[in-house]
Design a protein around this motif. Sequence first.
Motif, short mmCIF file in Angstrom:
data_model
loop_
_atom_site.label_atom_id
_atom_site.label_comp_id
_atom_site.label_asym_id
_atom_site.label_seq_id
_atom_site.Cartn_x
_atom_site.Cartn_y
_atom_site.Cartn_z
N ASP A 47 16.56 -1.61 51.96
CA ASP A 47 17.61 -0.68 52.39
C ASP A 47 17.45 0.68 51.73
O ASP A 47 17.64 1.72 52.36
N ALA A 48 17.09 0.69 50.45
CA ALA A 48 16.90 1.96 49.75
C ALA A 48 15.73 2.74 50.35
O ALA A 48 15.82 3.96 50.53
N GLU A 49 14.66 2.06 50.69
CA GLU A 49 13.50 2.72 51.29
C GLU A 49 13.86 3.31 52.65
O GLU A 49 13.52 4.45 52.96
N ARG A 50 14.57 2.55 53.48
CA ARG A 50 14.96 3.02 54.81
C ARG A 50 15.92 4.19 54.71
O ARG A 50 15.76 5.20 55.39
N LEU A 51 16.90 4.10 53.83
CA LEU A 51 17.87 5.18 53.65
C LEU A 51 17.19 6.44 53.11
O LEU A 51 17.48 7.55 53.56
N ALA A 52 16.26 6.28 52.19
CA ALA A 52 15.54 7.43 51.64
C ALA A 52 14.74 8.14 52.72
O ALA A 52 14.71 9.37 52.78
N ARG A 53 14.08 7.39 53.61
CA ARG A 53 13.32 8.00 54.71
C ARG A 53 14.26 8.78 55.63
O ARG A 53 13.94 9.88 56.07
N THR A 54 15.41 8.21 55.90
CA THR A 54 16.37 8.86 56.79
C THR A 54 16.91 10.14 56.15
O THR A 54 16.96 11.19 56.80
N ILE A 55 17.30 10.06 54.90
CA ILE A 55 17.82 11.24 54.21
C ILE A 55 16.73 12.30 54.05
O ILE A 55 17.00 13.50 54.16
N LYS A 56 15.50 11.88 53.83
CA LYS A 56 14.39 12.82 53.69
C LYS A 56 14.23 13.66 54.95
O LYS A 56 13.90 14.85 54.88
N ALA A 57 14.49 13.07 56.10
CA ALA A 57 14.40 13.82 57.36
C ALA A 57 15.41 14.97 57.38
O ALA A 57 15.16 16.01 57.97
N LEU A 58 16.53 14.78 56.71
CA LEU A 58 17.55 15.83 56.65
C LEU A 58 17.34 16.81 55.50
O LEU A 58 17.95 17.87 55.47
N ALA A 59 16.49 16.45 54.57
CA ALA A 59 16.32 17.25 53.35
C ALA A 59 15.36 18.42 53.55
O ALA A 59 14.58 18.75 52.67
N ASP A 60 15.46 19.04 54.68
CA ASP A 60 14.64 20.21 54.99
C ASP A 60 15.57 21.26 55.61
O ASP A 60 16.29 20.95 56.57
N PRO A 61 15.59 22.47 55.10
CA PRO A 61 16.51 23.49 55.62
C PRO A 61 16.36 23.76 57.11
O PRO A 61 17.35 23.94 57.82
N THR A 62 15.13 23.76 57.60
CA THR A 62 14.92 24.02 59.03
C THR A 62 15.50 22.88 59.86
O THR A 62 16.15 23.11 60.89
N ARG A 63 15.29 21.65 59.43
CA ARG A 63 15.83 20.50 60.18
C ARG A 63 17.35 20.50 60.16
O ARG A 63 17.98 20.19 61.17
N LEU A 64 17.92 20.85 59.03
CA LEU A 64 19.39 20.93 58.98
C LEU A 64 19.90 22.01 59.93
O LEU A 64 20.89 21.81 60.63
N ARG A 65 19.21 23.14 59.98
CA ARG A 65 19.61 24.22 60.90
C ARG A 65 19.48 23.76 62.35
O ARG A 65 20.37 23.99 63.16
N LEU A 66 18.36 23.13 62.67
CA LEU A 66 18.16 22.66 64.05
C LEU A 66 19.23 21.65 64.44
O LEU A 66 19.80 21.72 65.53
N LEU A 67 19.53 20.71 63.54
CA LEU A 67 20.56 19.72 63.83
C LEU A 67 21.91 20.40 64.03
O LEU A 67 22.66 20.07 64.95
N SER A 68 22.19 21.40 63.21
CA SER A 68 23.44 22.15 63.31
C SER A 68 23.52 22.92 64.63
O SER A 68 24.57 22.96 65.28
N ILE A 69 22.41 23.54 65.03
CA ILE A 69 22.39 24.30 66.29
C ILE A 69 22.62 23.37 67.48
O ILE A 69 23.40 23.67 68.37
N VAL A 70 21.95 22.23 67.48
CA VAL A 70 22.13 21.27 68.56
C VAL A 70 23.58 20.77 68.58
O VAL A 70 24.22 20.71 69.62
N ALA A 71 24.11 20.44 67.40
CA ALA A 71 25.49 19.93 67.31
C ALA A 71 26.50 20.96 67.80
O ALA A 71 27.52 20.60 68.40
N ALA A 72 26.23 22.25 67.59
CA ALA A 72 27.16 23.31 67.99
C ALA A 72 26.97 23.74 69.44
O ALA A 72 27.77 24.50 69.97
N SER A 73 25.91 23.26 70.08
CA SER A 73 25.63 23.64 71.47
C SER A 73 26.55 22.89 72.43
O SER A 73 27.07 21.81 72.10
N GLU A 74 26.72 23.46 73.61
CA GLU A 74 27.55 22.82 74.62
C GLU A 74 27.03 21.42 74.92
O GLU A 74 25.84 21.22 75.14
N GLY A 75 27.92 20.45 74.85
CA GLY A 75 27.55 19.06 75.07
C GLY A 75 26.70 18.48 73.96
O GLY A 75 26.10 17.43 74.12
N GLN A 76 26.62 19.18 72.84
CA GLN A 76 25.79 18.79 71.70
C GLN A 76 24.35 18.51 72.15
O GLN A 76 23.71 17.56 71.73
#
Length: 116
Positions: free
Chosen positions: A28-57
Amino acid sequence: MVAMLEVTDVSAAACCAPLVREPLGAVDAERLARTIKALADPTRLRLLSIVAASEGQEACVCDLIEPVGLSQPTVSHHLKVLTESGFLTRSKRGTWAYYKLAPASLDEIARTLLAG
């Protein structure tokens, strides 16, 4: 502009036991770390934020290049990482790829980290 990603239903059962109730097992720790690592990048966080704020997400890759100021191949790579981690889903329409927020993945991380 940073969109707030709403997390819902933090009381539902998570795939992993919440950190404050019992220690994570190695798998579980390995899987969670891989998932969190995907978010631990400023560009990815921005992209996720832009998609989330877009019409219809949902947003076309063509609309995500300019806001982050990176080349299309680089943006596509980041979107692929987010998709493989379960944060986004991808659909193809003609020659363009569209990405949609998969909110359940954010809920899962929140339940694991925050539920107590």
